[in-house]
Motif scaffolding. Structure first.
Motif, mmCIF file in Angstrom:
data_model
loop_
_atom_site.group_PDB
_atom_site.id
_atom_site.type_symbol
_atom_site.label_atom_id
_atom_site.label_comp_id
_atom_site.label_asym_id
_atom_site.label_seq_id
_atom_site.Cartn_x
_atom_site.Cartn_y
_atom_site.Cartn_z
ATOM 1 N N LEU A 157 13.349 -12.717 -10.696
ATOM 2 C CA LEU A 157 13.455 -11.532 -9.844
ATOM 3 C C LEU A 157 12.298 -10.565 -10.048
ATOM 4 N N LEU A 158 11.967 -10.247 -11.268
ATOM 5 C CA LEU A 158 10.872 -9.299 -11.488
ATOM 6 C C LEU A 158 9.530 -9.925 -11.123
ATOM 7 N N ILE A 205 3.209 -7.856 -7.597
ATOM 8 C CA ILE A 205 2.017 -8.262 -6.846
ATOM 9 C C ILE A 205 0.805 -7.595 -7.459
ATOM 10 N N ASP A 206 -0.195 -8.399 -7.782
ATOM 11 C CA ASP A 206 -1.422 -7.893 -8.415
ATOM 12 C C ASP A 206 -1.097 -7.058 -9.654
ATOM 13 N N GLY A 207 -0.077 -7.489 -10.381
ATOM 14 C CA GLY A 207 0.285 -6.825 -11.623
ATOM 15 C C GLY A 207 1.197 -5.624 -11.476
ATOM 16 N N ASP A 208 1.539 -5.233 -10.254
ATOM 17 C CA ASP A 208 2.379 -4.059 -10.023
ATOM 18 C C ASP A 208 3.795 -4.479 -9.657
ATOM 19 N N LEU A 209 4.785 -3.986 -10.428
ATOM 20 C CA LEU A 209 6.172 -4.188 -10.076
ATOM 21 C C LEU A 209 6.529 -3.216 -8.959
ATOM 22 N N LEU A 210 7.014 -3.737 -7.836
ATOM 23 C CA LEU A 210 7.193 -2.919 -6.635
ATOM 24 C C LEU A 210 8.652 -2.690 -6.263
ATOM 25 N N GLY A 211 9.594 -3.183 -7.045
ATOM 26 C CA GLY A 211 10.992 -2.964 -6.699
ATOM 27 C C GLY A 211 11.929 -3.331 -7.831
ATOM 28 N N TYR A 212 13.062 -2.647 -7.866
ATOM 29 C CA TYR A 212 14.182 -3.024 -8.723
ATOM 30 C C TYR A 212 15.064 -3.993 -7.930
ATOM 31 N N PRO A 213 15.526 -5.069 -8.552
ATOM 32 C CA PRO A 213 16.345 -6.032 -7.813
ATOM 33 C C PRO A 213 17.726 -5.482 -7.473
ATOM 34 N N LEU A 214 18.165 -5.753 -6.246
ATOM 35 C CA LEU A 214 19.517 -5.403 -5.816
ATOM 36 C C LEU A 214 20.435 -6.616 -5.908
ATOM 37 N N TRP A 215 19.989 -7.739 -5.376
ATOM 38 C CA TRP A 215 20.724 -8.987 -5.514
ATOM 39 C C TRP A 215 19.768 -10.137 -5.296
ATOM 40 N N THR A 216 20.203 -11.308 -5.710
ATOM 41 C CA THR A 216 19.458 -12.527 -5.435
ATOM 42 C C THR A 216 20.389 -13.527 -4.774
ATOM 43 N N ASN A 217 19.813 -14.570 -4.235
ATOM 44 C CA ASN A 217 20.573 -15.610 -3.549
ATOM 45 C C ASN A 217 19.750 -16.886 -3.641
ATOM 46 N N THR A 218 20.396 -18.013 -3.603
ATOM 47 C CA THR A 218 19.687 -19.285 -3.595
ATOM 48 C C THR A 218 20.621 -20.342 -3.041
ATOM 49 N N ASP A 260 13.984 -1.307 -20.260
ATOM 50 C CA ASP A 260 14.218 -2.575 -20.949
ATOM 51 C C ASP A 260 15.450 -3.273 -20.388
ATOM 52 N N GLU A 261 16.437 -2.502 -19.950
ATOM 53 C CA GLU A 261 17.641 -3.074 -19.371
ATOM 54 C C GLU A 261 17.306 -3.878 -18.118
ATOM 55 N N VAL A 262 16.454 -3.332 -17.270
ATOM 56 C CA VAL A 262 16.044 -4.053 -16.067
ATOM 57 C C VAL A 262 15.238 -5.292 -16.442
ATOM 58 N N LYS A 263 14.348 -5.157 -17.409
ATOM 59 C CA LYS A 263 13.511 -6.288 -17.824
ATOM 60 C C LYS A 263 14.346 -7.430 -18.401
ATOM 61 N N ASN A 264 15.343 -7.085 -19.207
ATOM 62 C CA ASN A 264 16.067 -8.095 -19.971
ATOM 63 C C ASN A 264 17.303 -8.641 -19.269
ATOM 64 N N ASP A 265 17.798 -7.933 -18.244
ATOM 65 C CA ASP A 265 19.062 -8.346 -17.637
ATOM 66 C C ASP A 265 18.927 -8.723 -16.162
ATOM 67 N N PRO A 291 0.798 -1.237 0.000
ATOM 68 C CA PRO A 291 0.000 0.000 0.000
ATOM 69 C C PRO A 291 0.826 1.280 0.000
ATOM 70 N N GLY A 292 2.075 1.204 0.461
ATOM 71 C CA GLY A 292 2.890 2.409 0.525
ATOM 72 C C GLY A 292 3.943 2.516 -0.554
ATOM 73 N N LEU A 293 3.960 1.547 -1.495
ATOM 74 C CA LEU A 293 4.989 1.527 -2.519
ATOM 75 C C LEU A 293 4.439 1.966 -3.877
ATOM 76 N N ALA A 294 5.275 2.659 -4.618
ATOM 77 C CA ALA A 294 4.877 3.108 -5.961
ATOM 78 C C ALA A 294 5.030 1.961 -6.948
ATOM 79 N N SER A 295 4.085 1.857 -7.878
ATOM 80 C CA SER A 295 4.214 0.896 -8.971
ATOM 81 C C SER A 295 5.267 1.402 -9.950
ATOM 82 N N LEU A 296 6.128 0.485 -10.369
ATOM 83 C CA LEU A 296 7.209 0.842 -11.287
ATOM 84 C C LEU A 296 6.921 0.401 -12.720
#
Length: 450
Positions: free
Chosen positions: A151-152, A157-170, A141-146, A130-135
């Motif tokens: 991650l994306l 959530i509910d169709g709204d992208l709420l963050g740019y990825p900083l890192w992932t882990n697994t 395209d760089e974020v989408k493709n790389d 509720p407090g985050l802007a939809s991106l």
């Protein structure tokens, strides 16, 4: 029994360390509240100012980070260059892990953003939505493709992208290369099991290799039964056995946790314990304790967070190897542990904040030198993955591209669900029937979601 007694002093020392680190993982310095993403938590005092943004909204951005985290390190390391490039000053507010959630939720409730940007655990996105802007309208395209696989999707959530990825882990397979490549071990293993000794790729091979190396002062492996580490490992096994979607049905209102794939995962974990190939006090072992057992030569291999390989390589060098997580009947699968940079919806500095988010993604390779040695960009993984100290990156790509790798459900009630899963796993390690425990967990989770 003799082996368990010989391990007791080490276990006590490692447990003391774990109580100080207090995390499922171990990426940062300091101590604090546990999380399930393979990163430690910190209780450092805030650095920088927590003052509200410039009223004109043009020269100052306030960024909330976990103290001692990779985000803290990278934001501090790059803020001067960003100011020189744009004229915008970055004010860093570094707080303990739990403090992030408390601060953000208070701001959302008040409708006044004291921070323009927040660096957050994926587990909080649903509650903070509720407090985050939809991106959606500004994502490049760089974020989408790389961005690394999943991650994306994990931040949508509910169709709204709420963050740019900083890192992932697994979680990956980390093993003692020197032991696996020892000529005597290779000959003895093949004579006993009928196939060459190599890093296991399936449940069956993992169990065989664990049995083979359980001797003298060593166990073959260790499983996680402590705190939030327990459901993380369990969900990896469940994914490999065919669980999809994880924990909740697509309607997000009912649990599927008693489906056969989950029961198979619990049964496999219990069998490893019954076979005596893991240390006896499994419910006291999380990611950090497990890794300390590995480094100290008490287990031959582990399924643990990717960043553990990076730290192990620094200490063990070529004696340690890394490979993708293993496959069950449905194939390779593991959940990820990403962090994101999100834009507060009530920030008065929207344009400057978006500029900074793009800057951080452009410079995402900085995270490869910050503690965990993981990032979010495919191109970074491909560039660094052939270096021995970054061998975990290629294994991460293979794991996250596995047919059963997936995200945990985006629900604001995850913490409650996680507690149910932890109790279920621990009860199974305690000897209870896997199917009955799964049935009980479903009933509890259905009640939570209802």
């Amino acid at each position: 029994m003799k082996l368990a007694k010989r391990l007791l002093p080490l276990m006590m020392a490692v447990l003391l360390l774990a109580s100080l680190l207090a995390a499922c993982g171990g990426g940062n310095s300091g101590s604090g509240v546990a999380n399930s993403e393979g990163t430690n938590t910190a209780t450092s005092e805030p650095s920088g100012s927590t003052a509200e943004p410039d009223a004109k909204g043009s020269k100052t951005l306030t960024v909330l980070v976990e103290g001692g985290s990779p985000a803290n390190t990278v934001v501090e390391a790059t803020k001067d260059a960003f100011k020189e490039q744009t004229g915008i000053e970055i004010i860093v507010d570094a707080v303990p892990y739990a403090g992030i959630y408390d601060k953000v939720m208070a701001e959302i409730s008040s409708g006044t953003a004291r921070h323009d940007l927040i660096c957050i655990d994926v587990l909080w996105l649903s509650a903070m939505k509720p407090g985050l802007a939809s991106l959606n309208d500004i994502v490049t395209d760089e974020v989408k493709n790389d961005s690394m696989p999943g991650l994306l999707e994990g931040a949508t959530i509910d169709g709204d992208l709420l963050g740019y990825p900083l890192w992932t882990n697994t979680q990956l397979l980390i093993y003692r290369r020197d032991m696996f490549e020892d000529a005597d071990n290779m000959a003895a293993f093949e004579a006993e099991y009928g196939y060459p000794l190599a890093p296991p790729t399936t449940w069956e091979q993992y169990a065989d290799v664990a049995k083979f190396f359980t001797k003298d002062d060593m166990y073959g492996t260790a499983l996680h039964g402590y705190g939030p580490c327990a459901p993380t490992m369990f969900l990896n096994f469940a994914s490999q056995a065919g669980a999809r979607p994880l924990v909740l049905e697509d309607d997000m209102s009912t649990a599927n946790i008693n489906d056969q794939a989950y029961v198979d995962a619990l049964t496999y974990m219990q069998r490893m314990q019954q076979d005596g190939v893991i240390p006896p006090d499994t419910m006291a072992i999380g990611a950090e304790v497990c890794n300390q057992l590995f480094v100290n030569g008490k287990i031959a291999m582990q399924l643990n967070w990717a960043h553990q390989y990076a730290s192990d390589y620094e200490r063990l060098g070529d004696k340690v190897g890394v490979a993708p997580n293993i496959a069950g009947s449905a194939g390779v699968g593991a959940i990820s542990g990403p962090w994101y940079m999100s834009l507060m919806k009530d920030s008065p500095n929207q344009d400057a904040a978006i500029e900074y988010m793009n800057y951080m993604f452009d410079n995402n390779s900085e995270f490869l030198n910050a503690g965990l040695k993981v990032s979010a960009r495919i191109s970074d993984f491909e560039e660094y993955g052939d270096k021995p100290e970054y061998a975990h990156l290629n294994a991460m790509i293979e794991t996250l591209e596995g047919p059963m790798s997936q995200n945990r459900p985006n629900t604001a009630k995850w913490k409650q669900i996680e507690e149910v899963l932890t109790e279920m796993v621990q009860n199974v390690f305690g000897g209870n029937d896997p199917q009955q425990e799964a049935d009980n967990a479903k009933a509890e989770i259905d009640s939570i979601m209802g």
